[in-house]
Write a protein that holds these residues in place. Structure first.
Motif, PDB file in Angstrom:
ATOM      1  N   SER A 211      40.260  74.408  19.812  1.00  0.00           N
ATOM      2  CA  SER A 211      38.700  74.046  19.470  1.00  0.00           C
ATOM      3  C   SER A 211      38.844  72.586  19.098  1.00  0.00           C
ATOM      4  N   ALA A 212      39.690  71.954  18.449  1.00  0.00           N
ATOM      5  CA  ALA A 212      39.514  70.404  17.995  1.00  0.00           C
ATOM      6  C   ALA A 212      39.521  69.717  19.504  1.00  0.00           C
ATOM      7  N   ALA A 213      40.229  70.193  20.501  1.00  0.00           N
ATOM      8  CA  ALA A 213      40.139  69.232  21.708  1.00  0.00           C
ATOM      9  C   ALA A 213      38.938  69.620  22.322  1.00  0.00           C
ATOM     10  N   ILE A 214      38.144  70.629  22.172  1.00  0.00           N
ATOM     11  CA  ILE A 214      37.107  70.840  22.783  1.00  0.00           C
ATOM     12  C   ILE A 214      35.783  70.072  22.087  1.00  0.00           C
ATOM     13  N   ILE A 215      35.871  70.175  20.770  1.00  0.00           N
ATOM     14  CA  ILE A 215      34.881  69.384  19.917  1.00  0.00           C
ATOM     15  C   ILE A 215      35.003  67.983  20.010  1.00  0.00           C
ATOM     16  N   TYR A 216      36.219  67.580  20.060  1.00  0.00           N
ATOM     17  CA  TYR A 216      36.363  65.947  20.308  1.00  0.00           C
ATOM     18  C   TYR A 216      35.870  65.547  21.487  1.00  0.00           C
ATOM     19  N   ASP A 217      36.284  66.233  22.712  1.00  0.00           N
ATOM     20  CA  ASP A 217      35.806  65.683  23.867  1.00  0.00           C
ATOM     21  C   ASP A 217      34.302  65.894  24.064  1.00  0.00           C
ATOM     22  N   LYS A 218      33.769  66.934  23.363  1.00  0.00           N
ATOM     23  CA  LYS A 218      32.181  67.138  23.712  1.00  0.00           C
ATOM     24  C   LYS A 218      31.550  66.021  22.839  1.00  0.00           C
ATOM     25  N   ARG A 219      31.989  65.501  21.529  1.00  0.00           N
ATOM     26  CA  ARG A 219      31.542  64.505  20.710  1.00  0.00           C
ATOM     27  C   ARG A 219      31.470  63.158  21.439  1.00  0.00           C
ATOM     28  N   GLU A 220      32.743  63.088  22.009  1.00  0.00           N
ATOM     29  CA  GLU A 220      32.949  61.705  22.734  1.00  0.00           C
ATOM     30  C   GLU A 220      31.986  61.426  23.969  1.00  0.00           C
ATOM     31  N   LYS A 221      31.953  62.825  24.784  1.00  0.00           N
ATOM     32  CA  LYS A 221      30.866  62.647  25.765  1.00  0.00           C
ATOM     33  C   LYS A 221      29.540  62.416  25.409  1.00  0.00           C
ATOM     34  N   LYS A 222      29.155  62.971  24.472  1.00  0.00           N
ATOM     35  CA  LYS A 222      27.826  62.678  23.889  1.00  0.00           C
ATOM     36  C   LYS A 222      27.537  61.056  23.471  1.00  0.00           C
ATOM     37  N   ARG A 223      28.770  60.693  22.863  1.00  0.00           N
ATOM     38  CA  ARG A 223      29.002  59.166  22.515  1.00  0.00           C
ATOM     39  C   ARG A 223      28.852  58.417  23.841  1.00  0.00           C
ATOM     40  N   ALA A 224      29.512  58.783  25.019  1.00  0.00           N
ATOM     41  CA  ALA A 224      29.372  57.771  26.234  1.00  0.00           C
ATOM     42  C   ALA A 224      27.984  57.820  26.785  1.00  0.00           C
ATOM     43  N   THR A 225      27.362  59.166  26.702  1.00  0.00           N
ATOM     44  CA  THR A 225      26.217  59.149  27.289  1.00  0.00           C
ATOM     45  C   THR A 225      25.257  58.524  26.685  1.00  0.00           C
ATOM     46  N   ALA A 226      25.077  58.486  25.284  1.00  0.00           N
ATOM     47  CA  ALA A 226      24.212  57.991  24.445  1.00  0.00           C
ATOM     48  C   ALA A 226      24.407  56.249  24.461  1.00  0.00           C
ATOM     49  N   GLN A 227      25.703  55.740  24.459  1.00  0.00           N
ATOM     50  CA  GLN A 227      25.709  54.548  24.585  1.00  0.00           C
ATOM     51  C   GLN A 227      25.102  53.879  25.911  1.00  0.00           C
ATOM     52  N   TRP A 228      25.243  54.485  26.997  1.00  0.00           N
ATOM     53  CA  TRP A 228      24.509  53.948  28.303  1.00  0.00           C
ATOM     54  C   TRP A 228      22.970  54.225  28.456  1.00  0.00           C
ATOM     55  N   ALA A 229      22.527  55.139  27.447  1.00  0.00           N
ATOM     56  CA  ALA A 229      21.250  55.588  27.334  1.00  0.00           C
ATOM     57  C   ALA A 229      20.415  54.656  26.552  1.00  0.00           C
TER      58      ALA A 229
ATOM     59  N   VAL B 144      26.447  50.899  18.673  1.00  0.00           N
ATOM     60  CA  VAL B 144      26.941  51.909  17.898  1.00  0.00           C
ATOM     61  C   VAL B 144      25.829  52.946  17.808  1.00  0.00           C
ATOM     62  N   VAL B 145      26.598  54.378  18.018  1.00  0.00           N
ATOM     63  CA  VAL B 145      25.905  55.430  18.021  1.00  0.00           C
ATOM     64  C   VAL B 145      25.832  56.046  16.751  1.00  0.00           C
TER      65      VAL B 145
END
Length: 449
Positions: free
Chosen positions: A63-81, A415-416
């Protein structure tokens, strides 16, 4: 002897008396009244069993691996957006001016449907395009060869715009021209998702610019003669075969290619060919099937943040409009020099299903029992299984989008806010806390106000 045994007996009696007094003074912990009213028992003050520890450890880790990866994926997409969000705030000279328009080429991956490619676009590409404020259109294909035919047909229409019937887009452009609506004059751009789509995109460019404007002649079906036999007198009337209604296909047939890769050297380039084509950006689309590849799919599932960062970089480069020429890459092992058009996303071919590389038998048109059976049609062009062949005259005019180092550094420093990354549960608790500690707004109807 009797005197020596007396002290131990007295010690035992004193210890028993002490334990009795301790037991009398010990009081069991009282449960929390709030927990007791909710029906929650007393929480035991001990560790769970070994099986429960294993279960909780594995569950918590996954669960921690899935939640961490999902948050970082959102962070990467938000940075480029956020790196391209300033484009949506730029003023325009005329309120009726058309914005910059991109073309997105999307096709079903080998062995799967179009929905998978659409989900990939929605998850990784669309958020950045929406933040940039640009306009875009789709060119979608459901089977091999659709993108090739669409790209080639668009180029042929630019070569002879007045000799063919107008499409819906051309009619809209004509109306805008009559209304004197200012068009966008500048760099546009193409986003090609996946190696299989990129192969057809390059093949369509060569077919459109180096191929003829008229389709090649199709072989006529062979007609077999049937000997007529006289029916005996008094025989019943010949039974007429029942006419079956023709089945109309749901989608129009795919037009055949107007030329082949062997015709490139002998084909003449049109005189009105532009010096530079519209830049393109091949975007990653990793897709693998099969039970034996479960571990690879699992590893990619837990590392989607890297894919979001790579796709975001390519899409941001398209939005910012910085392009360069395609370079040549030399392979030290084979001592062969190939262009980037041929090596782009080449690693994705290892994940394709085996049916892509399998030879296909030619199909026969017509009914076998009918006297006019059609000739065997040649198999469709196998673009996915064939290497990319590029002509130097077309390759030198192709451009590729690439982000500048200063733009990438600016995106990395963005910074997101945490509120844009948190999920529904954490966001609900945050909203509830803010509502609890916030001062209520004054109401004039209250007596104290």
């Amino acid at each position: 002897m009797a005197d020596s045994n007396t002290p131990p007996a007295q010690g035992t009696a004193s210890a028993a008396a002490t334990s009795t007094q301790a037991a009398a003074t010990y009081k069991a912990p009282k449960p929390n009244p709030a927990f007791r009213m909710m029906g929650i028992p007393v929480i035991p003050r001990k560790l769970p069993s070994r099986n429960w520890m294993i279960f909780l450890t594995v569950t918590t880790t996954i669960s921690a691996a899935i939640i961490y990866d999902k948050r970082e994926k959102k962070r990467a997409t938000a940075q480029w957006a956020k790196a391209v969000s300033h484009l949506a705030k730029e003023p325009i000279s005329n309120p009726n001016q058309m914005p910059r328009k991109l073309t997105i080429y999307l096709e079903s991956p080998p062995g799967d449907g179009l929905r998978v490619a659409q989900d990939h676009y929605t998850e990784y590409v669309k958020p950045i395009l929406a933040a940039s404020g640009l306009d875009w259109e789709f060119v979608q294909g459901r089977k091999e060869g659709d993108i090739r035919a669409a790209v080639a047909e668009r180029i042929r229409r630019t070569r002879q715009p007045e000799t063919q019937a107008q499409t819906q887009d051309e009619i809209v452009q004509q109306i805008r021209k009559n209304n004197r609506t200012p068009e966008y004059h500048g760099m546009r751009g193409d986003i090609v998702i996946g190696r299989h789509t990129w192969k057809e995109y390059v093949r369509g460019l060569h077919e459109g610019w180096l191929g003829p404007l008229t389709p090649p002649p199709q072989p006529e079906p062979e007609v077999q003669k049937v000997e007529e036999t006289q029916a005996p007198e008094g025989s019943e009337e010949e039974k007429k075969p029942e006419e079956q209604p023709e089945k109309k296909s749901e989608r129009p047939p795919q037009p055949p290619p107007y030329n082949t890769t062997n015709d490139y050297p002998t084909s003449a380039l049109p005189l009105l060919t532009p010096a530079e084509f519209s830049p393109a950006a091949p975007v990653m689309f990793p897709h693998i099937l099969g039970f034996s590849n479960t571990w690879i799919r699992t590893r990619r599932f837990f590392n989607r943040r890297a894919l979001a960062d790579a796709v975001g970089r390519e899409v941001a480069a398209v939005c910012l409009g910085t392009a360069r020429e395609f370079r040549e890459e030399s392979d030290a092992a084979d001592d062969v020099t190939r262009g980037e058009q041929q090596t782009a996303l080449e690693h994705e071919e290892r994940d394709w299903v085996k049916s892509v590389w399998r030879e296909k038998k030619p199909e026969v048109e017509g009914d076998k029992e009918s006297p006019t059976s059609g000739a065997p049609t040649p198999p469709p062009e196998r673009i996915w299984a064939s290497p990319i062949v590029s002509d130097p005259r077309v390759a030198m005019r192709m451009r590729r989008f690439e982000i500048r180092p200063e733009d990438e550094a600016r995106a990395r420093e963005t910074v997101v806010p945490e509120e844009e990354l948190e999920g529904w549960i954490k966001g609900s608790f945050r909203s509830l806390y803010r509502w609890a500690v916030s001062k209520p707004e004054p109401n004039p109807s209250w007596p104290d106000e």
